[in-house]
Design a protein around this motif. Structure first.
Motif, PDB file in Angstrom:
ATOM      1  N   LYS A  34      -9.570  -3.399  21.001  1.00 48.77           N
ATOM      2  CA  LYS A  34      -9.771  -4.184  20.752  1.00 48.77           C
ATOM      3  C   LYS A  34     -11.134  -4.265  20.701  1.00 48.77           C
ATOM      4  N   LYS A  35     -11.749  -3.365  21.103  1.00 45.33           N
ATOM      5  CA  LYS A  35     -12.957  -2.633  21.091  1.00 45.33           C
ATOM      6  C   LYS A  35     -13.202  -1.380  19.713  1.00 45.33           C
ATOM      7  N   GLY A  36     -12.164  -1.700  19.171  1.00 48.88           N
ATOM      8  CA  GLY A  36     -11.262   0.009  18.293  1.00 48.88           C
ATOM      9  C   GLY A  36     -12.111   0.561  19.208  1.00 48.88           C
ATOM     10  N   VAL A  37     -11.328   1.300  19.950  1.00 44.05           N
ATOM     11  CA  VAL A  37     -11.765   2.270  20.488  1.00 44.05           C
ATOM     12  C   VAL A  37     -10.352   3.080  20.542  1.00 44.05           C
ATOM     13  N   SER A  38     -10.697   4.844  20.046  1.00 47.01           N
ATOM     14  CA  SER A  38      -9.190   5.501  19.969  1.00 47.01           C
ATOM     15  C   SER A  38      -8.315   5.953  21.086  1.00 47.01           C
ATOM     16  N   LEU A  39      -7.234   5.479  21.742  1.00 49.91           N
ATOM     17  CA  LEU A  39      -6.896   5.274  22.543  1.00 49.91           C
ATOM     18  C   LEU A  39      -5.810   6.395  22.769  1.00 49.91           C
ATOM     19  N   LYS A  40      -5.595   7.106  23.959  1.00 49.90           N
ATOM     20  CA  LYS A  40      -4.281   7.711  23.690  1.00 49.90           C
ATOM     21  C   LYS A  40      -3.774   8.329  25.522  1.00 49.90           C
ATOM     22  N   ILE A  41      -2.522   7.909  25.334  1.00 52.29           N
ATOM     23  CA  ILE A  41      -2.157   6.872  26.965  1.00 52.29           C
ATOM     24  C   ILE A  41      -0.905   8.504  27.204  1.00 52.29           C
ATOM     25  N   LEU A  42      -1.213   9.492  28.344  1.00 49.35           N
ATOM     26  CA  LEU A  42      -0.552  10.034  28.697  1.00 49.35           C
ATOM     27  C   LEU A  42      -0.117   9.489  30.561  1.00 49.35           C
ATOM     28  N   THR A  43       0.856   9.445  30.614  1.00 45.37           N
ATOM     29  CA  THR A  43       0.995   8.643  31.857  1.00 45.37           C
ATOM     30  C   THR A  43       2.548   9.419  32.506  1.00 45.37           C
ATOM     31  N   ALA A  44       2.193   9.689  33.772  1.00 48.86           N
ATOM     32  CA  ALA A  44       3.621   9.789  34.790  1.00 48.86           C
ATOM     33  C   ALA A  44       4.180   8.953  34.588  1.00 48.86           C
ATOM     34  N   SER A  45       5.404   8.973  35.056  1.00 51.96           N
ATOM     35  CA  SER A  45       6.656   8.305  35.469  1.00 51.96           C
ATOM     36  C   SER A  45       7.082   8.708  36.550  1.00 51.96           C
ATOM     37  N   THR A  46       8.072   7.985  36.853  1.00 58.85           N
ATOM     38  CA  THR A  46       8.635   8.446  38.370  1.00 58.85           C
ATOM     39  C   THR A  46       9.940   8.118  38.475  1.00 58.85           C
ATOM     40  N   GLU A  47      10.622   7.935  39.625  1.00 56.18           N
ATOM     41  CA  GLU A  47      12.101   7.265  39.990  1.00 56.18           C
ATOM     42  C   GLU A  47      10.880   5.649  40.427  1.00 56.18           C
ATOM     43  N   LYS A  48      10.558   5.647  40.687  1.00 54.51           N
ATOM     44  CA  LYS A  48       9.905   4.497  41.189  1.00 54.51           C
ATOM     45  C   LYS A  48       9.489   3.533  40.185  1.00 54.51           C
ATOM     46  N   HIS A  49       8.750   4.241  39.339  1.00 49.38           N
ATOM     47  CA  HIS A  49       8.077   4.131  38.596  1.00 49.38           C
ATOM     48  C   HIS A  49       8.343   4.465  36.947  1.00 49.38           C
ATOM     49  N   PRO A  50       9.914   4.110  36.937  1.00 49.97           N
ATOM     50  CA  PRO A  50      10.402   5.017  35.186  1.00 49.97           C
ATOM     51  C   PRO A  50       9.851   4.194  33.847  1.00 49.97           C
ATOM     52  N   PHE A  51       9.854   5.671  33.517  1.00 52.15           N
ATOM     53  CA  PHE A  51       9.285   5.095  31.850  1.00 52.15           C
ATOM     54  C   PHE A  51      10.290   4.054  30.553  1.00 52.15           C
ATOM     55  N   LEU A  52      10.319   2.281  30.683  1.00 50.04           N
ATOM     56  CA  LEU A  52      11.036   2.403  29.559  1.00 50.04           C
ATOM     57  C   LEU A  52      10.608   1.167  28.453  1.00 50.04           C
ATOM     58  N   PRO A  53      10.548   2.390  27.179  1.00 52.23           N
ATOM     59  CA  PRO A  53      10.395   2.343  25.625  1.00 52.23           C
ATOM     60  C   PRO A  53      10.450   0.946  25.649  1.00 52.23           C
ATOM     61  N   LYS A  54      12.113   0.467  25.865  1.00 51.93           N
ATOM     62  CA  LYS A  54      12.167  -0.670  25.155  1.00 51.93           C
ATOM     63  C   LYS A  54      10.930  -2.103  25.623  1.00 51.93           C
ATOM     64  N   PHE A  60       1.892  -2.223  20.881  1.00 49.90           N
ATOM     65  CA  PHE A  60       0.772  -0.772  21.929  1.00 49.90           C
ATOM     66  C   PHE A  60       1.288   0.216  21.744  1.00 49.90           C
ATOM     67  N   GLN A  61       2.818   0.603  21.779  1.00 52.64           N
ATOM     68  CA  GLN A  61       3.519   1.942  21.709  1.00 52.64           C
ATOM     69  C   GLN A  61       2.465   2.961  20.437  1.00 52.64           C
ATOM     70  N   SER A  62       2.390   2.108  18.929  1.00 55.75           N
ATOM     71  CA  SER A  62       2.238   2.650  17.518  1.00 55.75           C
ATOM     72  C   SER A  62       0.527   3.142  18.485  1.00 55.75           C
ATOM     73  N   GLN A  63      -0.332   1.820  18.879  1.00 58.23           N
ATOM     74  CA  GLN A  63      -1.826   1.960  18.960  1.00 58.23           C
ATOM     75  C   GLN A  63      -2.549   3.659  19.939  1.00 58.23           C
ATOM     76  N   THR A  64      -1.224   3.581  21.062  1.00 57.50           N
ATOM     77  CA  THR A  64      -1.819   4.248  22.366  1.00 57.50           C
ATOM     78  C   THR A  64      -0.896   5.828  22.471  1.00 57.50           C
ATOM     79  N   SER A  65      -0.248   6.011  21.379  1.00 63.00           N
ATOM     80  CA  SER A  65       1.024   6.977  20.902  1.00 63.00           C
ATOM     81  C   SER A  65       0.775   6.871  22.527  1.00 63.00           C
ATOM     82  N   ILE A  66       2.020   6.405  23.356  1.00 62.06           N
ATOM     83  CA  ILE A  66       2.381   5.786  25.037  1.00 62.06           C
ATOM     84  C   ILE A  66       3.277   7.667  25.360  1.00 62.06           C
ATOM     85  N   GLU A  67       2.512   8.616  25.622  1.00 62.65           N
ATOM     86  CA  GLU A  67       3.536   9.378  26.038  1.00 62.65           C
ATOM     87  C   GLU A  67       4.168   9.272  27.741  1.00 62.65           C
ATOM     88  N   ASN A  68       5.577  10.005  28.234  1.00 67.14           N
ATOM     89  CA  ASN A  68       5.530  10.149  29.323  1.00 67.14           C
ATOM     90  C   ASN A  68       5.812  11.081  30.086  1.00 67.14           C
TER      91      ASN A  68
END
Length: 398
Positions: A34-54, A60-68
């Motif tokens: 919201k403050k206009g920062v260029s933000l990239k997210i790289l995240t770990a995912s685990t069995e307890k906390h899976p990555f669920l793109p849907k 949010f996916q587009s703005q952060t190019s989030i990948e796991n």
């Protein structure tokens, strides 16, 4: 001023918002965007906390190019045992992954970041990689002091063997935390209490308190006086040890004192243990995992937070306050929040005190209304995400 480029390294996916940690990370990410920062997210995912793109909004996916990168953080008995006799903190080392390390190197070689923002102590094993491949400043976003959680769990258990093991774990984590806080360039602690604890650790790096902030427009607040039967509730993920410990205490020692009163208690949360589901009755209603946490809190009247251990700040208390809810909490449960007892929250630390406070409060809707109104005012003055992000960006630039 040039657009600031930030890489946010997360120890679990910030979305969906399944627990307080996820909510805190996604709130910060949204605030920076919201403050206009260029933000990239790289995240770990685990069995307890899976990555669920849907379950992550497309924008949010587009703005952060989030990948796991998936990490197998399940307990390995051999590794855990070897860590007992070495100086390693197994809790932390489980989060180092060669795959995540390789992807991090690629990102650092392809991009010139101003800030690498580490979400929690669990991302600190990548500090040496960042130093080798980037000149970016490293900021540790501390959600809590990890060793303090285990120290308090050790102090509250009566099992001698468990107490010894937890104290050993806490000591290793404490040693690791003391060493690591001076390896980053700055620390964004989640509460003033945690900032002071870092200073007591002989931290030589700049520290700022950046509490969890809310977008006030997202939290419905009904300022009318509610009438009728006042209902109690608690919501929290039951795979977090302090939550499980606190609710077990509530079931064993607090609820029996209250059961005869004309009260209802509603319990919700992910990973609800079977023994708690079996407690469900006409007056003690166990909902388990629910679709909409905000709606659940909106439906009930008095939040109970019976925590005996933990560290950092309880995100759910901030959210409930934003909705204008009356809250009864232990001192540890409300730790880190700029509350005033009897004005915007009620503090009770024994089973008898919590039960007595809840019974009395449920009989006085006007007191519930007053506490809720003052709680909302506290959030508006201290926990508005817009103001908090301004402070964080100023800290980054400094």
């Amino acid at each position: 001023m040039d657009q600031m480029k930030i890489l946010q390294l997360c120890h679990k996916p910030p979305m969906p918002n399944v627990d307080g940690g996820c909510i805190a990370m996604s709130s910060l990410a949204k605030g920076l965007l919201k403050k206009g920062v260029s933000l990239k997210i790289l995240t770990a995912s685990t069995e307890k906390h899976p990555f669920l793109p849907k379950e992550i909004p497309a924008d949010f996916q587009s703005q952060t190019s989030i990948e796991n990168i998936f990490l197998d953080t399940r307990i390995n008995v051999v590794d855990a045992f070897s860590a007992l006799v070495t100086s390693d903190s197994y809790n932390i080392s489980r989060f180092f992954s060669p795959d995540l390390d390789r992807r991090l190197i690629e990102l650092l070689q392809e991009n010139s970041y101003d800030i690498i923002h580490l979400e929690s102590l669990f991302m600190t094993p990548y500090i040496s990689t960042i130093r080798e491949h980037s000149s970016a400043k490293i900021i540790l976003r501390s959600h809590n002091l990890e060793h303090l959680i285990w120290e308090r769990l050790a102090n509250s258990t009566g099992n001698k063997a468990k107490k010894m093991y937890l104290k050993h774990l806490a000591a290793k984590l404490k040693k690791y935390e003391q060493k690591t806080i001076n390896e980053v360039d700055g620390i964004a602690a989640i509460s003033n209490q945690d900032s002071q604890r870092f200073l007591n650790f002989s931290c030589k790096k700049p520290i700022i308190t950046i509490p969890f902030g809310v977008d006030l427009n997202r939290y419905q607040y009904d300022s009318t006086l509610r009438k009728g039967k006042m209902r109690l509730f608690h919501i929290g993920s039951m795979n977090w040890e302090p939550n499980k410990e606190g609710i077990s205490w509530f079931v064993d020692e607090i609820w029996p004192i209250m059961e005869a009163a004309d009260l209802e208690f509603h319990l919700a949360g992910r990973h609800m243990p079977t023994y708690l589901k079996k407690q469900s009755s006409e007056k003690f209603i166990v909902h388990g995992e629910i679709e909409d946490a905000q709606q659940f809190m909106q439906d009930y009247d008095i939040m109970i937070v019976p925590l005996l251990s933990g560290s950092g700040i309880r995100i759910k208390i901030i959210e409930a306050m934003a909705q204008g809810k009356a809250i009864i909490s232990t001192s540890i449960g409300a730790e880190g929040i700029a509350y005033e007892h009897n004005k915007n929250i009620l503090i009770a630390d024994s089973a008898k005190a919590i039960a007595k406070t809840a019974i009395e409060l449920a009989a006085h809707p006007e007191k519930i209304h007053e506490l809720g109104k003052n709680a909302r005012a506290l959030i508006e003055s201290h926990y508005d995400n817009e103001k908090i992000m301004d402070n964080l960006l100023t800290f980054y630039r400094s």
